[in-house]
Design an enzyme around this catalytic site. Structure first.
Site, PDB file in Angstrom:
ATOM      1  N   ALA A  80       0.737  -1.223   0.388  1.00  0.00           N
ATOM      2  CA  ALA A  80      -0.035   0.375  -0.237  1.00  0.00           C
ATOM      3  C   ALA A  80       1.111   2.017   0.249  1.00  0.00           C
ATOM      4  O   ALA A  80       2.059   1.927   0.280  1.00  0.00           O
ATOM      5  CB  ALA A  80      -0.886  -0.197   1.271  1.00  0.00           C
ATOM      6  N   LEU A 140       2.743  -1.378   4.413  1.00  0.00           N
ATOM      7  CA  LEU A 140       3.305  -0.377   3.845  1.00  0.00           C
ATOM      8  C   LEU A 140       4.114  -0.512   2.285  1.00  0.00           C
ATOM      9  O   LEU A 140       5.343  -1.012   2.297  1.00  0.00           O
ATOM     10  CB  LEU A 140       3.516   1.075   5.034  1.00  0.00           C
ATOM     11  N   CYS A 141       4.047  -0.099   1.165  1.00  0.00           N
ATOM     12  CA  CYS A 141       5.604   0.044  -0.045  1.00  0.00           C
ATOM     13  C   CYS A 141       6.287   0.508   1.016  1.00  0.00           C
ATOM     14  O   CYS A 141       7.664  -0.178   0.557  1.00  0.00           O
ATOM     15  CB  CYS A 141       5.227   0.222  -0.519  1.00  0.00           C
ATOM     16  N   PHE A 142       6.454   1.657   0.748  1.00  0.00           N
ATOM     17  CA  PHE A 142       8.147   2.241   1.452  1.00  0.00           C
ATOM     18  C   PHE A 142       8.126   1.959   2.896  1.00  0.00           C
ATOM     19  O   PHE A 142       9.855   1.863   2.523  1.00  0.00           O
ATOM     20  CB  PHE A 142       7.297   3.423   2.299  1.00  0.00           C
ATOM     21  N   SER A 144       9.365  -1.993   2.558  1.00  0.00           N
ATOM     22  CA  SER A 144       9.778  -3.201   1.767  1.00  0.00           C
ATOM     23  C   SER A 144      10.938  -3.020   1.842  1.00  0.00           C
ATOM     24  O   SER A 144      11.142  -1.763   1.317  1.00  0.00           O
ATOM     25  CB  SER A 144       8.291  -3.569   0.670  1.00  0.00           C
TER      26      SER A 144
END
Length: 274
Positions: A80, A140-142, A144
């Protein structure tokens, strides 16, 4: 020197933004338009989730509804992203475009463009792989650690995800302008409060926004101009300003109405927003 399109859009709502990206990808795949890079903003904060991501597991949907945060499922993968304080982009190309025909090759080429563009903004970015092991999974994408990420001062600044077909590709991503861990993580679920606090602490050292790296606030137009120059230099191409074709606009309206305005379901791969 090949010629690409560059589209700079004003703020759009969640369903429209995702619909436009898909419409552009379809045009590129059909060979109707050259490879395209699009930059855009959001009329209000919104969440995009990855194609395979489970909304019930990862999102605190009651908080999202309370704060009126739309949720839309991308056709690309990944985790996300909370949009609103970012510059969002897509890159689309047909099978015989100007990008390598592999996921890794095209990802690295696009990354070179952004790194050169950030350099023009006075920001020294690199491509150091972040720690491969997460101490606690974050939706959260950031946060990963997959892929060779674009980082500044060892912290992730751009998150990206890609979708490939036999006849082309689409990459979607987000360049953070600012990052507030507490605000962002309120929209996600965690096993317990201890895990939430740990992820928030970790995010301070693993995520950074462009606003933390440049001394003065720059307009999105100024940022796009420098990134565009970086792409032209790094990939040896010319970016020609353009808008959506009538066919793309019509297709985007259809997708926004019939696909992206529908509910998100976890038991299928249906895209949509809630």
């Amino acid at each position: 020197m090949s010629e690409w399109r560059i589209i700079e859009d004003g703020p759009g709502h969640a369903a429209w933004n995702m619909a436009v990206d898909e419409a552009i990808a379809e045009s590129c795949r059909r060979g109707l338009v050259p490879p395209t890079i699009r930059f855009y903003a959001w009329t209000r904060p919104a969440l995009t989730i990855g194609y395979f991501q489970k909304a019930d597991r990862d999102l605190n949907q009651s908080v999202c509804r309370k704060e009126e945060i739309p949720i839309v499922r991308r056709i690309t993968g990944g985790r996300a992203v909370l949009h609103g304080d970012d510059l969002t982009y897509c890159v689309a190309s047909g099978a015989h475009g100007e990008l390598p025909d592999t996921l890794r090759g095209s990802f690295l080429a696009i990354r070179r463009g952004f790194i050169r563009g950030l350099h023009h903004l006075g920001v020294e970015a690199d491509s150091v792989r972040p720690p491969a092991k997460e101490t606690g999974r974050s939706p959260l994408c950031f946060m990963s650690a997959s892929g060779h990420e674009i980082t500044c001062q060892g912290r992730k600044i751009i998150g990206s995800a890609q979708r490939r077909w036999k006849d082309g590709m689409l990459q979607q991503g987000s360049l953070l302008m600012g990052f507030n861990p507490e605000t962002t993580h309120q929209f996600f679920r965690f096993p317990d409060e201890t895990r939430r606090e740990r992820i928030i602490r970790e995010s301070r050292s693993r995520v950074i926004g462009l606003g933390d790296l440049i001394p003065t606030r720059m307009t999105s137009e100024m940022i796009v101009r420098q990134i565009a120059t970086g792409f032209e230099q790094a990939l040896g191409l010319t970016l020609k300003p353009a808008g959506l074709t009538p066919l793309e606009h019509e297709r985007a309206e259809q997708l926004a109405r019939t696909k992206y305005a529908a509910d998100v379901f976890d038991n299928g791969r249906r895209s949509g927003s809630i």
